[in-house]
Motif scaffolding. Sequence first.
Motif, PDB file in Angstrom:
ATOM      1  N   LEU A   1       6.325   1.287 -10.431  1.00 56.13           N
ATOM      2  CA  LEU A   1       5.325   1.494 -11.473  1.00 56.13           C
ATOM      3  C   LEU A   1       5.981   1.785 -12.817  1.00 56.13           C
ATOM      4  CD1 LEU A   1       2.750   3.573  -9.422  1.00 56.13           C
ATOM      5  CD2 LEU A   1       2.345   1.320 -10.411  1.00 56.13           C
ATOM      6  N   HIS A   2       7.158   2.398 -12.774  1.00 58.88           N
ATOM      7  CA  HIS A   2       7.911   2.672 -13.995  1.00 58.88           C
ATOM      8  C   HIS A   2       8.526   1.382 -14.555  1.00 58.88           C
ATOM      9  CE1 HIS A   2      10.538   4.670 -16.859  1.00 58.88           C
ATOM     10  NE2 HIS A   2      11.592   4.086 -16.308  1.00 58.88           N
ATOM     11  N   ARG A   3       9.065   0.561 -13.682  1.00 62.32           N
ATOM     12  CA  ARG A   3       9.712  -0.684 -14.123  1.00 62.32           C
ATOM     13  C   ARG A   3       8.716  -1.736 -14.586  1.00 62.32           C
ATOM     14  NH1 ARG A   3      14.792  -2.392 -10.233  1.00 62.32           N
ATOM     15  NH2 ARG A   3      15.859  -0.366 -10.219  1.00 62.32           N
ATOM     16  N   TYR A   4       7.579  -1.797 -13.887  1.00 61.20           N
ATOM     17  CA  TYR A   4       6.617  -2.874 -14.153  1.00 61.20           C
ATOM     18  C   TYR A   4       5.233  -2.311 -14.474  1.00 61.20           C
ATOM     19  CZ  TYR A   4      10.289  -5.265 -11.460  1.00 61.20           C
ATOM     20  OH  TYR A   4      11.483  -5.737 -10.991  1.00 61.20           O
ATOM     21  N   PRO A   5       5.110  -1.532 -15.533  1.00 64.57           N
ATOM     22  CA  PRO A   5       3.789  -0.963 -15.849  1.00 64.57           C
ATOM     23  C   PRO A   5       2.809  -2.064 -16.263  1.00 64.57           C
ATOM     24  CG  PRO A   5       5.331  -0.568 -17.647  1.00 64.57           C
ATOM     25  CD  PRO A   5       6.135  -1.148 -16.522  1.00 64.57           C
ATOM     26  N   HIS A   6       1.687  -2.107 -15.563  1.00 69.64           N
ATOM     27  CA  HIS A   6       0.615  -3.060 -15.891  1.00 69.64           C
ATOM     28  C   HIS A   6       1.118  -4.506 -15.889  1.00 69.64           C
ATOM     29  CE1 HIS A   6      -1.278   0.660 -17.050  1.00 69.64           C
ATOM     30  NE2 HIS A   6      -0.413   0.851 -18.012  1.00 69.64           N
ATOM     31  N   ASP A   7       2.017  -4.833 -14.962  1.00 75.18           N
ATOM     32  CA  ASP A   7       2.549  -6.199 -14.888  1.00 75.18           C
ATOM     33  C   ASP A   7       2.398  -6.739 -13.473  1.00 75.18           C
ATOM     34  OD1 ASP A   7       3.807  -8.608 -15.117  1.00 75.18           O
ATOM     35  OD2 ASP A   7       5.681  -7.828 -15.939  1.00 75.18           O
ATOM     36  N   PRO A   8       1.227  -7.313 -13.154  1.00 72.92           N
ATOM     37  CA  PRO A   8       0.987  -7.798 -11.793  1.00 72.92           C
ATOM     38  C   PRO A   8       1.844  -8.999 -11.409  1.00 72.92           C
ATOM     39  CG  PRO A   8      -0.802  -8.437 -13.248  1.00 72.92           C
ATOM     40  CD  PRO A   8       0.065  -7.494 -14.030  1.00 72.92           C
ATOM     41  N   ARG A   9       2.570  -9.567 -12.354  1.00 74.20           N
ATOM     42  CA  ARG A   9       3.479 -10.671 -12.007  1.00 74.20           C
ATOM     43  C   ARG A   9       4.667 -10.173 -11.182  1.00 74.20           C
ATOM     44  NH1 ARG A   9       5.119 -12.683 -17.695  1.00 74.20           N
ATOM     45  NH2 ARG A   9       5.244 -10.411 -17.851  1.00 74.20           N
ATOM     46  N   HIS A  10       4.916  -8.853 -11.245  1.00 69.23           N
ATOM     47  CA  HIS A  10       6.057  -8.288 -10.529  1.00 69.23           C
ATOM     48  C   HIS A  10       5.678  -7.213  -9.512  1.00 69.23           C
ATOM     49  CE1 HIS A  10       9.062 -10.375 -12.943  1.00 69.23           C
ATOM     50  NE2 HIS A  10       8.352 -10.074 -14.008  1.00 69.23           N
ATOM     51  N   HIS A  11       4.521  -6.572  -9.683  1.00 71.01           N
ATOM     52  CA  HIS A  11       4.132  -5.499  -8.750  1.00 71.01           C
ATOM     53  C   HIS A  11       2.620  -5.334  -8.720  1.00 71.01           C
ATOM     54  CE1 HIS A  11       3.660  -1.004  -7.798  1.00 71.01           C
ATOM     55  NE2 HIS A  11       3.830  -1.655  -6.667  1.00 71.01           N
ATOM     56  N   ILE A  12       2.070  -5.321  -7.509  1.00 68.71           N
ATOM     57  CA  ILE A  12       0.639  -5.089  -7.302  1.00 68.71           C
ATOM     58  C   ILE A  12       0.446  -4.098  -6.160  1.00 68.71           C
ATOM     59  CG2 ILE A  12      -1.558  -6.097  -6.566  1.00 68.71           C
ATOM     60  CD1 ILE A  12      -0.755  -8.707  -7.787  1.00 68.71           C
ATOM     61  N   ILE A  13      -0.324  -3.047  -6.411  1.00 66.95           N
ATOM     62  CA  ILE A  13      -0.785  -2.177  -5.323  1.00 66.95           C
ATOM     63  C   ILE A  13      -1.999  -2.860  -4.699  1.00 66.95           C
ATOM     64  CG2 ILE A  13      -1.810   0.044  -4.714  1.00 66.95           C
ATOM     65  CD1 ILE A  13      -0.103   1.339  -6.854  1.00 66.95           C
ATOM     66  N   ALA A  14      -1.872  -3.252  -3.447  1.00 64.00           N
ATOM     67  CA  ALA A  14      -2.900  -4.051  -2.783  1.00 64.00           C
ATOM     68  C   ALA A  14      -3.987  -3.171  -2.178  1.00 64.00           C
ATOM     69  CB  ALA A  14      -2.256  -4.905  -1.699  1.00 64.00           C
ATOM     70  N   ALA A  15      -5.093  -3.798  -1.778  1.00 61.78           N
ATOM     71  CA  ALA A  15      -6.189  -3.077  -1.132  1.00 61.78           C
ATOM     72  C   ALA A  15      -5.820  -2.677   0.286  1.00 61.78           C
ATOM     73  CB  ALA A  15      -7.455  -3.932  -1.127  1.00 61.78           C
ATOM     74  N   ASN A  16      -5.138  -3.580   1.002  1.00 55.82           N
ATOM     75  CA  ASN A  16      -4.650  -3.264   2.347  1.00 55.82           C
ATOM     76  C   ASN A  16      -3.416  -4.120   2.617  1.00 55.82           C
ATOM     77  OD1 ASN A  16      -5.461  -5.833   3.660  1.00 55.82           O
ATOM     78  ND2 ASN A  16      -7.538  -5.069   3.359  1.00 55.82           N
ATOM     79  N   GLU A  17      -2.796  -3.895   3.744  1.00 58.96           N
ATOM     80  CA  GLU A  17      -1.518  -4.540   4.020  1.00 58.96           C
ATOM     81  C   GLU A  17      -1.644  -6.044   4.248  1.00 58.96           C
ATOM     82  OE1 GLU A  17      -1.439  -0.239   4.725  1.00 58.96           O
ATOM     83  OE2 GLU A  17      -2.768  -1.840   5.454  1.00 58.96           O
TER      84      GLU A  17
ATOM     85  N   VAL B   1       0.864  -1.176   0.000  1.00 60.98           N
ATOM     86  CA  VAL B   1       0.000   0.000   0.000  1.00 60.98           C
ATOM     87  C   VAL B   1       0.899   1.224   0.000  1.00 60.98           C
ATOM     88  CG1 VAL B   1      -1.800   1.260   1.238  1.00 60.98           C
ATOM     89  CG2 VAL B   1      -1.798  -1.244   1.244  1.00 60.98           C
ATOM     90  N   PRO B   2       0.722   2.152  -0.945  1.00 58.92           N
ATOM     91  CA  PRO B   2       1.627   3.300  -1.069  1.00 58.92           C
ATOM     92  C   PRO B   2       1.694   4.162   0.187  1.00 58.92           C
ATOM     93  CG  PRO B   2       0.325   3.058  -3.059  1.00 58.92           C
ATOM     94  CD  PRO B   2      -0.255   2.109  -2.041  1.00 58.92           C
ATOM     95  N   ASP B   3       2.841   4.788   0.352  1.00 59.71           N
ATOM     96  CA  ASP B   3       3.107   5.695   1.466  1.00 59.71           C
ATOM     97  C   ASP B   3       3.902   6.866   0.927  1.00 59.71           C
ATOM     98  OD1 ASP B   3       3.637   6.825   4.001  1.00 59.71           O
ATOM     99  OD2 ASP B   3       5.488   5.672   4.183  1.00 59.71           O
ATOM    100  N   SER B   4       3.668   8.064   1.438  1.00 52.30           N
ATOM    101  CA  SER B   4       4.390   9.238   0.956  1.00 52.30           C
ATOM    102  C   SER B   4       5.891   9.119   1.185  1.00 52.30           C
ATOM    103  CB  SER B   4       3.853  10.506   1.632  1.00 52.30           C
ATOM    104  OG  SER B   4       3.927  10.399   3.042  1.00 52.30           O
ATOM    105  N   LEU B   5       6.306   8.444   2.266  1.00 52.57           N
ATOM    106  CA  LEU B   5       7.732   8.274   2.519  1.00 52.57           C
ATOM    107  C   LEU B   5       8.367   7.285   1.550  1.00 52.57           C
ATOM    108  CD1 LEU B   5       6.974   9.812   5.100  1.00 52.57           C
ATOM    109  CD2 LEU B   5       8.475   8.295   6.375  1.00 52.57           C
ATOM    110  N   LEU B   6       7.538   6.498   0.897  1.00 53.06           N
ATOM    111  CA  LEU B   6       8.021   5.502  -0.063  1.00 53.06           C
ATOM    112  C   LEU B   6       7.658   5.895  -1.491  1.00 53.06           C
ATOM    113  CD1 LEU B   6       6.998   2.250   1.871  1.00 53.06           C
ATOM    114  CD2 LEU B   6       9.166   3.495   1.981  1.00 53.06           C
ATOM    115  N   LYS B   7       7.406   7.179  -1.720  1.00 52.21           N
ATOM    116  CA  LYS B   7       6.985   7.642  -3.042  1.00 52.21           C
ATOM    117  C   LYS B   7       8.009   7.292  -4.108  1.00 52.21           C
ATOM    118  CE  LYS B   7       5.120  11.683  -5.445  1.00 52.21           C
ATOM    119  NZ  LYS B   7       4.687  13.104  -5.319  1.00 52.21           N
ATOM    120  N   ALA B   8       9.296   7.461  -3.802  1.00 49.61           N
ATOM    121  CA  ALA B   8      10.342   7.144  -4.771  1.00 49.61           C
ATOM    122  C   ALA B   8      10.306   5.668  -5.142  1.00 49.61           C
ATOM    123  CB  ALA B   8      11.716   7.514  -4.201  1.00 49.61           C
TER     124      ALA B   8
END
Length: 368
Positions: free
Chosen positions: A31-47, A18-25
């Motif tokens: 998101l830049h490395r894995y655009p639309h690729d849930p095999r490598h990155h997913i923004i979850a609903a909660n922790e 789940v995104p955090d302002s301290l982890l914005k970078a």
Amino acid sequence: MKVETFLRVLGADFYTGVPDSLLKALVNELLHRYPHDPRHHIIAANEGNAAAIAAGYHLATGRVPVVYLQNSGEGNLVNPVASLLHPDVYGIPVLFVVGWRGEPGVHDEPQHVFQGKITRSLLDVLEIPSFVVCKKTTEEELAEARKQFEDVLAAGHQAAFVIEKGALTSELVIAWKNDYTLTRERALEILLGCTGNAPIVSTTGKASRELYELREKRGEGHGHDFLTVGSMGHASSIALGYALQRPDERIYVVDGDGAALMHMGAMAVIGQAQPENLVHVLIDNEAHESVGGFPTAAKNVDFCIVSKACGYRFAIEADSEPSLCTALAALREKEGPALLVIRCAIGARKDLGRPKTTPLENKNAFMV
């Protein structure tokens, strides 16, 4: 430390959280490395959702996943860590990356202060060793900490990197936007023109900050609004508890798409309880705006259909000033629970302030 260096030392190929302002970078880079690729990155609903996704990744690959979160999300992690990941259960290794809001000695908002105090001790209770990454942490120090975590992870335990404010940097800038033009602040201004003296429970983030400033602008007090500055995802449940005890008083909850997704089961409970006096206003900009505007899963969700399936009596959507005025007029004739989805643009005023009252003062004024 450059976020590219941080990721290289972590050495993982799957991230969720789940995104955090301290982890914005970090999140921008993923998101830049894995655009639309849930095999490598997913923004979850909660922790907790993220921890379970990570567990599934490990079961399929045998490799160590990374789960990132703001420290306020540690509470959502407790159950899956204790009853799923821990070596006394399944022994699933996970690397956590935790943004340290409310770090002792660093000024922060009141909802982060206590959480900041207990961040590392809570990890200790969960038997998760941690290493703090600060602005001065070198690549060599980070690599040594990562190396020391190897035996821990191999034994089916978890480990955490706790990230201080400003510790991760990046030159990458991504401007997130959607196709809507109605601003959230203007939508809230229109809403206030229709609610009269009805109580409002508003969700954490910029919605509550804008609501506070709109009351100031209108020359009104703040006693009608309960500003849920923390407890993301629980504003609608607070409103339900209130509505059931005040059946003759219409109550509004101002929610966000990220918050609604975080604890979506609340909608089913509201539908079951059938509070005729509750109006659920969901500001949907398809983003976790308060921590950087990162996308949520809301783009694929029809909240009106979901709410009706959960038992809401009425649901309507608006995405412009005229359609919002029409929707609010329709709501006056309907019994709750009712849902109003307002599709809004991402963005807020650069000079948007924060409430000048404490949470305790807000609670006391709201209860008068």
